[in-house]
Design an enzyme around this catalytic site. Structure first.
Site, PDB file in Angstrom:
ATOM      1  N   THR A  29       0.849  -1.205   0.000  1.00  0.00           N
ATOM      2  CA  THR A  29       0.000   0.000   0.000  1.00  0.00           C
ATOM      3  C   THR A  29       0.875   1.243   0.000  1.00  0.00           C
ATOM      4  OG1 THR A  29      -1.599  -1.267   1.280  1.00  0.00           O
ATOM      5  CG2 THR A  29      -1.981   1.084   1.132  1.00  0.00           C
ATOM      6  N   GLN A 245      -1.667 -15.379  -2.715  1.00  0.00           N
ATOM      7  CA  GLN A 245      -2.796 -14.968  -1.874  1.00  0.00           C
ATOM      8  C   GLN A 245      -4.095 -14.905  -2.679  1.00  0.00           C
ATOM      9  OE1 GLN A 245      -2.094 -12.058   1.396  1.00  0.00           O
ATOM     10  NE2 GLN A 245      -0.207 -11.605   0.287  1.00  0.00           N
TER      11      GLN A 245
END
Length: 669
Positions: A29, A245
């Site tokens: 992020t 993921q």
């Protein structure tokens, strides 16, 4: 804190297409927010020409806040940071005429779509909830794969799929007549438009000159196509993802979209973020070795400069109740010994059904907990129904409110009748409630249906008139609820009397709020009816978007819901064959995705990870003796302590004695 060399490289790579392979806890992020700042500060991009897209409102909000803090609000004006669906919705709003929609189109959520499908298939499926759910999921998959009803019918190979494709056609026809869209249309329609309309495509490519996409491994086919159409041949974009993921194939996610990028963009630059800032070394080593058992397009290995940490542990319960008691005992012990806050513990499970026993054990021990994924007040069907009545009373042009409640409770106005009202509204270019009062409607339906429609519109008109007088609002609303027989209908349609009472209580609570707002108090000015309903609609939206503040509570959630979060201490419960990996995944040969799910769970842990197994477990009325999950045997055994198998060393005995003394000292304080 300075960016590491790989993060810096990812921020500064802007000449062409970039794939950032970001391992768990590797600061992705931050890379996205720093890159947006870099594009604006150093590369002279205007904020309004940049779009960053992710999957949840929460992630989008956090990203926008972080960019604002890095750059300052004046530089970020016009910046688009949103979910895929919000981006799609914005494109649809701007292109509404080209898409053949009226501007006040209605948005259907899952409940609305389910209710419509149930009504449309009443004759064939007889209201079978499981079948209607399966149909709903199938239509979602077809839309995500960008198939029209005609294509679905062409490709159908079984009688059930053929029937479902016909229901899909019926559903789309009804939605179109009612000027309504569902969640999947928010991606499908913009993608179809940009693919077929060169002017629209060029306009949006000019608008978004740089695109960033987070959680790229979770994109489905239509989302991938939308990204491709938005970036065009200039291909100025950065996607961030981690194939390890990818845990949402059941939602249509295609981890192979990462590999497709290389094929579609041969000049793709791949940058790997492998330094993890979250977990101790031993946790990462275990996660790396586990995930090595999956095939990979891109190899990567997480590493940490933090300490190596304590071994991962496997503990047993005699049965599922005892398993939950063992977890609670571990939490209590740590809290007592180390003063660990409850919020530092997370209990992660494969299926929601596992949570009940852990809730019970925590309640018994008076330990506060929070379940992620619980239903908000405004998401309850009865609250949404009454909210729809309030919205229609406030705004007679609210077609989506009318569609929801025109036949709730049932008053003989079925989906075909609603479709006819929608078609006429479309022809006359007026809202559906106004259409219900139009003379031309009489010729479109049978006299009984027409009579029911007239009674409904008369009731709405009368109530709306009374709501204009503040002193009469509450009496008018309670009269409306009584007149439509909503309480009786709740008792007929609820699974039990207690459930019906609970649901009616929720409606009373909602109306109480309206009354309080209209009355006002020392701190709040009295509001009129329109203002009160507008305020409630805002509360509804906020409750959908905002996560409640997490106090000092143990966190309970599914492994799927835990993605993107981190906790000092993690319990992965029910680590058994049939639970994780799930039996249906074993049967469908989908164990790779279950392994990714286990990997996600392990990499949530910062300091400790404990796995639990029940020696006996009740399943469908039988008692079974489960096998430990294969994933436990795939972990590096030197780093895992199996309860009862690790010889107790002198040091361990000494450590236990010291812990006992510390516990005593704490208790005496």
């Amino acid at each position: 804190m300075k960016l590491n060399p790989r993060q810096q490289q990812a921020v500064e790579a802007i000449a062409g297409p970039v794939l950032v392979l970001a391992g768990a806890g590797s600061g992705k992020t931050r890379v996205i927010t720093e890159k947006i700042a870099y594009l604006i500060r150093r590369c002279n991009y205007k904020a309004r020409h940049i779009a960053a897209v992710t999957f949840t409102n929460k992630a989008a909000r956090e990203m926008k806040e972080r960019v604002g803090q890095t750059l300052g609000r004046e530089y970020t004006r016009g910046l688009t940071v949103s979910t895929f669906h919000t981006l799609g919705l914005n494109i649809i709003r701007k292109e509404v005429a080209r898409l053949g929609l009226k501007s006040g189109f209605s948005l259907f959520d899952d409940q609305d779509s389910f209710a419509l499908l149930k009504a449309l298939t009443e004759d064939e499926l007889d209201g079978d909830k499981e079948l209607v759910k399966r149909l709903q999921a199938q239509i979602g998959n077809w839309k995500n794969a960008m198939w029209t009803p005609e294509q679905a019918l062409e490709q159908a190979q079984t009688p059930e799929t053929q029937e479902f494709a016909e229901f899909y056609r019926r559903y789309q026809q009804n939605m179109r007549a009612c000027n309504a869209l569902d969640f999947d249309d928010l991606i499908l329609l913009p993608t179809q438009l940009l693919a077929s309309n060169e002017h629209a495509r060029e306009r949006w490519q000019k608008k978004f000159q740089y695109l960033l996409v987070d959680e790229y491994q979770d994109t489905n086919t239509s989302q991938y196509q939308l990204v491709k159409l938005l970036v065009g041949e200039r291909a100025r974009f950065t996607v961030v993802g981690d194939d390890d993921q990818s845990i949402y194939s059941w939602r249509g996610a295609q981890p192979q979209n990462l590999a497709l990028l290389q094929k579609d963009f041969p000049q793709l630059e791949v940058i790997k973020l492998e330094q993890n800032y979250r977990s101790h070394g031993r946790i990462l080593k275990a996660a790396n070795i586990l995930i090595e058992n999956n095939p990979h397009v891109f190899e990567k290995k997480l590493f940490s400069e933090m300490e190596y940490g304590v071994p991962l542990r496997v503990i047993y319960g005699r049965n599922e109740e005892h398993e939950a008691e063992r977890v609670v005992a571990e939490i209590v012990r740590r809290r007592f010994l180390e003063r660990t806050p409850y919020s530092h513990f997370a209990v992660l499970y494969r299926g929601n059904h596992q949570s009940r026993i852990f809730e019970k054990a925590l309640l018994t021990n008076r330990i506060p907990y929070r379940m992620t994924g619980g239903q908000s007040f405004f998401a309850r069907a009865e609250v949404k129904d009454v909210m729809a009545y309030l919205r229609l009373l406030m705004n007679p042009d609210d077609d989506s409110a009318l569609i929801r409640i025109i036949n709730v409770p049932k008053r003989g106005i079925g989906p075909q009748t609603v479709e006819r009202i929608g078609e006429l509204a479309h022809e006359l270019h007026i809202p559906m409630l106004a259409t219900c009062e139009h003379q031309a409607l009489k010729t479109r339906m049978g006299s009984r249906e027409y009579q029911s429609v007239q009674l409904f519109t008369h009731l709405i008109a009368q109530t709306a008139k009374r709501c204009q007088h503040p002193s009469d609002v509450m009496a008018a609303l309670y009269h409306l609820i009584k007149e439509i027989g909503y309480e009786e209908w709740l008792y007929e349609s609820s699974p039990s009397q207690a459930a019906a009472e609970m649901r009616y209580k929720n409606i009373s609570e909602l109306l109480r709020w309206v009354g309080e707002m209209i009355k006002g108090d020392d701190e709040h000015e009295p509001l009129n009816f329109e203002q009160a309903v507008a305020k409630l609609c805002l509360r509804d939206l906020m409750s959908r978007n905002e996560e409640e503040d997490v106090g000092d509570q143990v966190q309970l959630m599914t492994l799927h819901a835990s993605k993107g979060l981190e906790f000092p201490h993690v319990f992965m419960v029910g680590m058994e064959e049939g639970l994780l990996p799930h039996q249906s995944s074993i049967d469908d040969n989908m164990v790779d995705e279950e392994r990714r799910l286990a990997y996600v769970g392990i990499t949530r842990a910062q300091h400790s990870c404990v796995f639990t197994i029940a020696k006996e477990r009740r399943q469908y009325g039988d008692v079974i003796r489960p096998e430990p999950s294969r994933f436990l045997f795939e972990l590096p055994q030197d780093d895992v302590e199996w309860e009862g198998q690790t010889p107790v060393t002198e040091e361990k005995q000494e450590e236990t004695r010291n812990q006992g003394l510390a516990m005593l000292r704490n208790a005496l304080k």
